[in-house]
Design a protein around this motif. Structure first.
Motif, PDB file in Angstrom:
ATOM      1  N   THR A 147     -96.687  39.463  31.121  1.00  0.00           N
ATOM      2  CA  THR A 147     -96.422  39.965  32.836  1.00  0.00           C
ATOM      3  C   THR A 147     -97.068  39.682  34.044  1.00  0.00           C
ATOM      4  O   THR A 147     -96.919  38.937  33.949  1.00  0.00           O
ATOM      5  CB  THR A 147     -97.725  41.610  32.922  1.00  0.00           C
ATOM      6  OG1 THR A 147     -98.502  40.812  32.679  1.00  0.00           O
ATOM      7  CG2 THR A 147     -97.207  41.865  31.062  1.00  0.00           C
ATOM      8  N   SER A 158     -84.930  45.089  35.671  1.00  0.00           N
ATOM      9  CA  SER A 158     -86.783  44.681  35.634  1.00  0.00           C
ATOM     10  C   SER A 158     -86.434  43.562  35.824  1.00  0.00           C
ATOM     11  O   SER A 158     -85.313  42.620  34.913  1.00  0.00           O
ATOM     12  CB  SER A 158     -87.504  45.131  34.188  1.00  0.00           C
ATOM     13  OG  SER A 158     -89.012  44.181  34.597  1.00  0.00           O
ATOM     14  N   HIS A 184     -87.658  40.699  33.453  1.00  0.00           N
ATOM     15  CA  HIS A 184     -87.440  39.867  32.779  1.00  0.00           C
ATOM     16  C   HIS A 184     -86.148  40.746  31.651  1.00  0.00           C
ATOM     17  O   HIS A 184     -85.384  39.757  30.898  1.00  0.00           O
ATOM     18  CB  HIS A 184     -88.631  40.472  31.121  1.00  0.00           C
ATOM     19  CG  HIS A 184     -88.080  42.584  30.956  1.00  0.00           C
ATOM     20  ND1 HIS A 184     -88.773  43.252  31.953  1.00  0.00           N
ATOM     21  CD2 HIS A 184     -87.753  42.788  29.316  1.00  0.00           C
ATOM     22  CE1 HIS A 184     -88.038  44.258  31.156  1.00  0.00           C
ATOM     23  NE2 HIS A 184     -87.285  44.280  29.721  1.00  0.00           N
ATOM     24  N   ARG A 191     -82.617  37.631  30.854  1.00  0.00           N
ATOM     25  CA  ARG A 191     -82.322  37.829  29.611  1.00  0.00           C
ATOM     26  C   ARG A 191     -80.386  38.630  29.237  1.00  0.00           C
ATOM     27  O   ARG A 191     -80.117  37.466  28.727  1.00  0.00           O
ATOM     28  CB  ARG A 191     -83.392  39.004  28.805  1.00  0.00           C
ATOM     29  CG  ARG A 191     -82.109  39.327  27.340  1.00  0.00           C
ATOM     30  CD  ARG A 191     -83.190  40.788  26.217  1.00  0.00           C
ATOM     31  NE  ARG A 191     -83.896  40.787  27.131  1.00  0.00           N
ATOM     32  CZ  ARG A 191     -84.253  41.791  26.527  1.00  0.00           C
ATOM     33  NH1 ARG A 191     -83.690  43.571  26.322  1.00  0.00           N
ATOM     34  NH2 ARG A 191     -85.905  42.521  26.171  1.00  0.00           N
ATOM     35  N   ALA A 212     -85.500  32.390  30.363  1.00  0.00           N
ATOM     36  CA  ALA A 212     -86.027  33.202  30.233  1.00  0.00           C
ATOM     37  C   ALA A 212     -87.339  32.798  30.968  1.00  0.00           C
ATOM     38  O   ALA A 212     -86.924  31.503  31.784  1.00  0.00           O
ATOM     39  CB  ALA A 212     -87.049  32.836  28.989  1.00  0.00           C
ATOM     40  N   PRO A 217     -92.937  43.919  33.278  1.00  0.00           N
ATOM     41  CA  PRO A 217     -92.643  43.009  32.155  1.00  0.00           C
ATOM     42  C   PRO A 217     -91.989  41.512  32.928  1.00  0.00           C
ATOM     43  O   PRO A 217     -91.252  41.966  33.498  1.00  0.00           O
ATOM     44  CB  PRO A 217     -91.985  43.227  31.287  1.00  0.00           C
ATOM     45  CG  PRO A 217     -91.640  44.650  31.801  1.00  0.00           C
ATOM     46  CD  PRO A 217     -92.597  45.467  32.601  1.00  0.00           C
ATOM     47  N   LEU A 218     -92.353  40.473  32.531  1.00  0.00           N
ATOM     48  CA  LEU A 218     -91.117  38.845  32.913  1.00  0.00           C
ATOM     49  C   LEU A 218     -90.885  38.388  32.253  1.00  0.00           C
ATOM     50  O   LEU A 218     -90.167  37.824  31.227  1.00  0.00           O
ATOM     51  CB  LEU A 218     -92.367  38.085  33.640  1.00  0.00           C
ATOM     52  CG  LEU A 218     -93.027  38.962  35.080  1.00  0.00           C
ATOM     53  CD1 LEU A 218     -93.810  37.637  35.688  1.00  0.00           C
ATOM     54  CD2 LEU A 218     -92.248  39.062  36.216  1.00  0.00           C
ATOM     55  N   GLY A 219     -91.516  38.870  30.697  1.00  0.00           N
ATOM     56  CA  GLY A 219     -90.409  38.916  29.223  1.00  0.00           C
ATOM     57  C   GLY A 219     -91.268  38.920  28.178  1.00  0.00           C
ATOM     58  O   GLY A 219     -92.651  39.585  28.749  1.00  0.00           O
TER      59      GLY A 219
END
Length: 232
Positions: free
Chosen positions: A131, A85, A87, A91, A96, A125-127
């Protein structure tokens, strides 16, 4: 441009392509849309600002989009090697994902028409607290395409995603639904577009053929989708 018929004469046009899930064929549909626009003479670019699983050997989604674009895009801002994913891939790279970076990059592209494909599903999720729905809202597109698979469960998935879009991005136009054929058809395959309309979930769903995205049948289906988007 919201509320104005979208056409080649009204200026810059932005279309966001999102999915009901992961692996539902967003790139397949995006490539077909870009290729269909380019074939009729539009200056168009296909964009994927966030992508993971870039192994250095396989053709990436962004590269597939660039191959059919009539205007070549700049390199995307977020490209991650791990097939995770976005996010989590971000990480692990110590960075970010910033919506400001993504929207600024999309804004810089010179093509009058941009097809922007998200990474993952609508609520992927992107972070933290971020989303793809937030990305779509930030892009402020003139049209939205929601891609899913023509198989059992898609009625629920489309209903959930359209509800989420109405709640999280109420200013956006209703999504045009595009259904890809599943690898293994089930008893519902071929009926779901009609059922979406009959149940009042979404009307005018476009069904893609089981063919390469640049095959004549795929381009014909893409033209139908473009007409639904008022890109004519």
């Amino acid at each position: 441009m919201r509320g104005v018929p979208v056409s080649r004469e009204t200026g810059r046009i932005r279309v966001a392509v999102v999915g009901t899930g992961t692996g539902v064929g967003k790139t397949h549909v995006s490539v077909a849309l870009v290729a269909a626009l380019a074939a009729r003479g539009d200056k168009v670019c296909g964009l994927k600002p966030i992508e993971s699983g870039i192994d250095g050997t396989s053709t990436t989604d962004a590269e597939q989009l660039a191959l059919v674009s009539s205007v070549q895009p700049e390199p995307a801002p977020y490209r991650f090697a791990e097939p995770l994913s976005p996010h989590l891939a971000a990480r692990r790279c110590g960075c970010a994902i910033s919506l400001d970076v993504v929207t600024a990059w999309v804004d810089r592209q010179s093509a009058p028409v941009a097809i922007v494909e998200s990474a993952g599903a609508l609520l992927s999720p992107l972070g933290p607290g971020l989303t793809n729905a937030d990305l779509v809202r930030a892009l402020s597109p003139d049209a939205v395409v929601l891609v899913g698979l023509d198989r059992l469960g898609i009625l629920h998935e489309v209903a959930c995603c359209t509800l989420a879009l109405r709640a999280l991005a109420p200013g956006l136009p209703p999504a045009v639904i595009v259904l890809n054929p599943p690898a293994v058809p089930d008893a519902s395959t071929g009926t779901n577009a009609g059922e979406l309309a009959a149940l009042g979930i979404a009307s005018g769903a476009v069904v893609m053929p089981r063919a390469a995205p640049t095959a004549p049948a795929s381009l014909s289906a893409a033209q139908v989708a473009l007409a639904r988007l008022a890109l004519s």
